[in-house]
Design a protein around this motif. Structure first.
Motif, PDB file in Angstrom:
ATOM      1  N   THR A 232      54.969   3.955   6.344  1.00 50.19           N
ATOM      2  CA  THR A 232      53.847   4.817   6.714  1.00 50.19           C
ATOM      3  C   THR A 232      54.120   6.273   6.342  1.00 50.19           C
ATOM      4  O   THR A 232      53.237   6.967   5.825  1.00 50.19           O
ATOM      5  N   LEU A 233      55.360   6.732   6.591  1.00 48.52           N
ATOM      6  CA  LEU A 233      55.688   8.135   6.334  1.00 48.52           C
ATOM      7  C   LEU A 233      55.640   8.481   4.854  1.00 48.52           C
ATOM      8  O   LEU A 233      55.351   9.616   4.483  1.00 48.52           O
ATOM      9  N   THR A 234      55.930   7.512   4.001  1.00 47.55           N
ATOM     10  CA  THR A 234      55.985   7.797   2.566  1.00 47.55           C
ATOM     11  C   THR A 234      54.720   7.392   1.832  1.00 47.55           C
ATOM     12  O   THR A 234      54.653   7.508   0.607  1.00 47.55           O
ATOM     13  N   VAL A 235      53.711   6.934   2.529  1.00 51.16           N
ATOM     14  CA  VAL A 235      52.528   6.420   1.854  1.00 51.16           C
ATOM     15  C   VAL A 235      51.815   7.517   1.075  1.00 51.16           C
ATOM     16  O   VAL A 235      51.183   7.259   0.049  1.00 51.16           O
ATOM     17  N   GLN A 236      51.927   8.791   1.537  1.00 49.19           N
ATOM     18  CA  GLN A 236      51.264   9.875   0.832  1.00 49.19           C
ATOM     19  C   GLN A 236      52.171  10.554  -0.173  1.00 49.19           C
ATOM     20  O   GLN A 236      51.703  11.356  -0.973  1.00 49.19           O
TER      21      GLN A 236
ATOM     22  N   TYR B  96      60.817  14.105   9.872  1.00 46.47           N
ATOM     23  CA  TYR B  96      60.550  13.002  10.787  1.00 46.47           C
ATOM     24  C   TYR B  96      61.897  12.406  11.192  1.00 46.47           C
ATOM     25  O   TYR B  96      62.826  12.372  10.397  1.00 46.47           O
ATOM     26  N   ARG B  97      61.991  11.943  12.425  1.00 41.10           N
ATOM     27  CA  ARG B  97      63.274  11.433  12.911  1.00 41.10           C
ATOM     28  C   ARG B  97      63.130   9.983  13.366  1.00 41.10           C
ATOM     29  O   ARG B  97      62.219   9.646  14.109  1.00 41.10           O
ATOM     30  N   ILE B  98      64.040   9.144  12.899  1.00 41.57           N
ATOM     31  CA  ILE B  98      64.111   7.746  13.327  1.00 41.57           C
ATOM     32  C   ILE B  98      65.460   7.556  14.006  1.00 41.57           C
ATOM     33  O   ILE B  98      66.502   7.722  13.372  1.00 41.57           O
TER      34      ILE B  98
END
Length: 647
Positions: A284-288, A426-428
């Motif tokens: 999701t984070l890299t979709v853009q 963003y942090r995972i």
């Protein structure tokens, strides 16, 4: 348009190189002043920006928000269509020309070359000071010469050699040591029927190279000279010995080409299981990412305890996202938690990254600002994936973040709050595997047939390994190396906490040792946090609180809360709830070992304070050696006896 004094032009140059991105004031200062930064540099940036706004938006009121040059987040952004920046437009036309040439469409390629070269109106960044301008001046000048050489190759392919002579002659005068320009000039002159002039160029080249460099011309020039002397018929239309289809490639051979697409992702361990939520989040984070060149990079930090599988997740995700970043993948191990290497400096990390992008060592700038500027310039508009493994802190990572549609995956044992707050990361936060996933990993590594009838033992072993992938892999290796050993046998071997960490290690491989991994994290702690970690090894309770920690240290509650936060940020404690923490089982064993580093007197005093505070007596069992190490129990008993005797 007059853009003001030199440093003001340097500021607009930095902003124009990263249109529609916020460039921090500190980055601008580094790019304009380099290492010689005056105390007034930041104020100078604000002054130059104000001057640029007056030039770019003359009708704008002093208190009106700008539409072209905006300020946000501690920096400035130049908001333009990228096509309004000549340098970006030149690179776009150049890339199109190369593509058309590769497709054997030279006439169309020449139109793009003409569009690209027609944008030049003198030297790039002429009379603009600062390390960034210097690097961009060098980079763009090299790119321009490369484009001219490739243009000349296509002009020769379509028979327009007479139009090339003047351009090449002027450039040879300006760049006398560039052999490829001389090669094209000699061939062009020969095809124009000027054989004597072509040979004169070679004689001049040989004399110059001997006088300036003490060298003979290269083999390509020598070969062309011999062919001209021999009047080789193929020189009129093609290169001798080559079929027509290979002529185009031969004409541009030797010219600087685009560096190979980097593919640096290292091998990762087999048997990846679980992490579906984390992979979905990364998706999701890299979709853009990569949709528009002016976008900011996607920065994701994967954090977690030693052995939890951060690097494995990053590499697995990077391979899944392969098609989304067609310009390549870069990888650097930053050695942030290595017992065998010092952490890699940003300067050395940039040397590795630039090498992967085709930059020769001799062309590397000496300073951090110069290398960072070159790195960002080379990756401008590129859809690349960068994996920065095992980072120490934000200062180490920031110079390695490119602009544009790139994606950067950072792994670290520490919480990188600075990258989140200042850089929008963003942090995972990676947790140990779920019990079922742990058993699946064991089954994959040792074979599902060995799990038959031993599922309960498998779950017990996974629990003893704290569900850490590294510990599970080490335990599985012990089974794989002993086919007759059962899971129940291995569980029995690991049952006693004493010696469990000895068994969760691979001989002669410090990277495959839980104890070594924990030690590196502890050694990086501040002294007072490291002391609290050791003292917590004396405590037998499941839940750790600030009152417990304050009693062990003999400190105030506020200090204890701060140090607990430090341990949690280093993933040496898990958050169990609001203001409560706990060890996972392997770290608890390691902490008990570390407690022995405290003197006997200090341990006794710490346990006495804990008992006096009422934190030790509840549920305390001095016989239970599986919950508390024997030395800690001995000291607890003695402390309890001494405390009782006082009353």
């Amino acid at each position: 348009m007059l853009l003001g004094p030199p440093k003001q032009r340097a500021v607009i140059g930095v902003l124009a190189s990263r249109v529609n991105e916020i460039v921090g004031v500190e980055e601008i200062v580094d790019a304009v002043w380099g290492s010689a930064v005056p105390q007034t540099a930041a104020n100078g940036v604000h002054t130059y920006v104000a001057g640029l706004r007056r030039v770019l938006e003359p009708g704008r009121g002093r208190r009106e928000s700008g539409g072209v040059l905006t300020s946000s987040g501690g920096g400035y952004a130049l908001c333009l269509n990228p096509e309004e920046v000549d340098a970006a437009l030149f690179e776009w036309h150049h890339a199109e020309a190369r593509r058309l040439h590769a497709e054997d469409r030279p006439w169309e390629a020449l139109r793009e070359f003409d569009a690209a070269l027609g944008l030049w109106r003198g030297d790039a960044y002429a009379n603009v000071p600062g390390p960034f301008a210097e690097m961009e001046r060098t980079r763009l000048a090299e790119l321009r010469l490369t484009a001219v050489e490739e243009w000349a190759a296509d002009m020769l392919l379509v028979g327009r050699h007479a139009e090339v002579v003047a351009t090449l002659s002027n450039l040879v005068t300006r760049e006398p040591l560039r052999e490829r320009l001389r090669w094209f000039l000699m061939l062009t002159l020969y095809r124009c029927g000027r054989r004597a002039h072509a040979l004169a160029v070679y004689r001049e080249t040989r004399r110059l190279f001997n006088d300036e460099l003490g060298l003979e011309p290269g083999l390509e020039l020598q070969s062309l000279h011999a062919q001209i002397l021999a009047g080789h018929p193929d020189l009129v239309s093609r290169i001798p010995g080559m079929d027509k289809g290979r002529q185009a490639a031969a004409l541009v051979s030797g010219t600087p080409q685009a560096p190979p697409r980097p593919a640096q992702l290292p091998y990762s361990a087999r048997g990846f299981v679980g992490r579906s939520e984390e992979l979905a989040e990364l998706e999701t984070l890299t979709v853009q990412a990569g949709v528009r060149p002016e976008m900011r990079p996607t920065l994701v930090v994967i954090e977690g305890a030693s052995g939890v599988g951060k690097s494995t997740l990053a590499l697995h995700a990077a391979r899944q996202l392969y098609d989304r970043f067609p310009d390549g993948q870069l990888y650097v191990d930053l050695y942030g938690a290595s017992s065998r290497h010092q952490p890699l400096s940003s300067l050395d990390a940039l040397a590795q990254l630039l090498s992967g992008l085709g930059v020769a060592e001799s062309r590397l700038p000496d300073d951090l600002a110069g290398r960072s500027a070159l790195y960002r310039s080379l990756l401008h508009g590129k859809r690349v994936l960068v994996v920065l493994d095992d980072a120490v802190n934000a200062e180490q990572v920031r110079p390695l973040i490119p602009g544009g549609p790139a994606c950067v995956l950072v792994t670290s044992r520490r919480r990188q709050r600075g990258l989140v707050v200042r850089d929008g990361a963003y942090r995972i936060s990676l947790k140990p595997l779920a019990p079922g996933e742990s058993v699946r990993l064991l089954g994959y590594l040792i074979g599902k047939d060995r799990l038959e009838g031993q599922r309960e033992a498998a779950y017990r072993l996974a629990d003893m390994c704290s569900h850490l992938p590294l510990a599970l892999r080490i335990a599985a290796e012990g089974l794989a190396g002993h086919p007759r050993l059962t899971l129940a046998d291995l569980v029995q071997q690991h049952a006693a906490e004493n010696g469990r960490l000895d068994r969760l290690a691979v001989e002669d491989d410090v990277a495959a040792s839980l104890r070594a991994a924990f030690a590196v994290s502890c050694h990086a702690l501040p002294a007072d946090a490291a002391r609290l970690f050791r003292l917590l090894g004396l405590y037998h309770g499941d839940v750790i609180t600030a009152p417990v920690s304050a009693a062990l240290m003999g400190s105030g509650r506020a200090r204890a809360e701060r140090l607990l936060g430090v341990l949690a940020d280093s993933h040496l404690l898990e958050e169990a709830g609001e203001d409560t923490y706990r060890f996972h089982s392997l770290l608890k064993i390691y902490a008990a070992e570390c407690a022995e580093q405290e003197s006997s007197a200090h341990r006794t005093a710490a346990l006495a304070r804990l008992l006096a505070a009422g934190e030790l007596s509840s549920g305390f069992d001095p016989v239970c050696e599986t919950r508390l190490s024997r030395p800690a129990t001995d000291h607890a008993e003695r402390a309890q006896a001494e405390t009782v005797s006082k009353y």
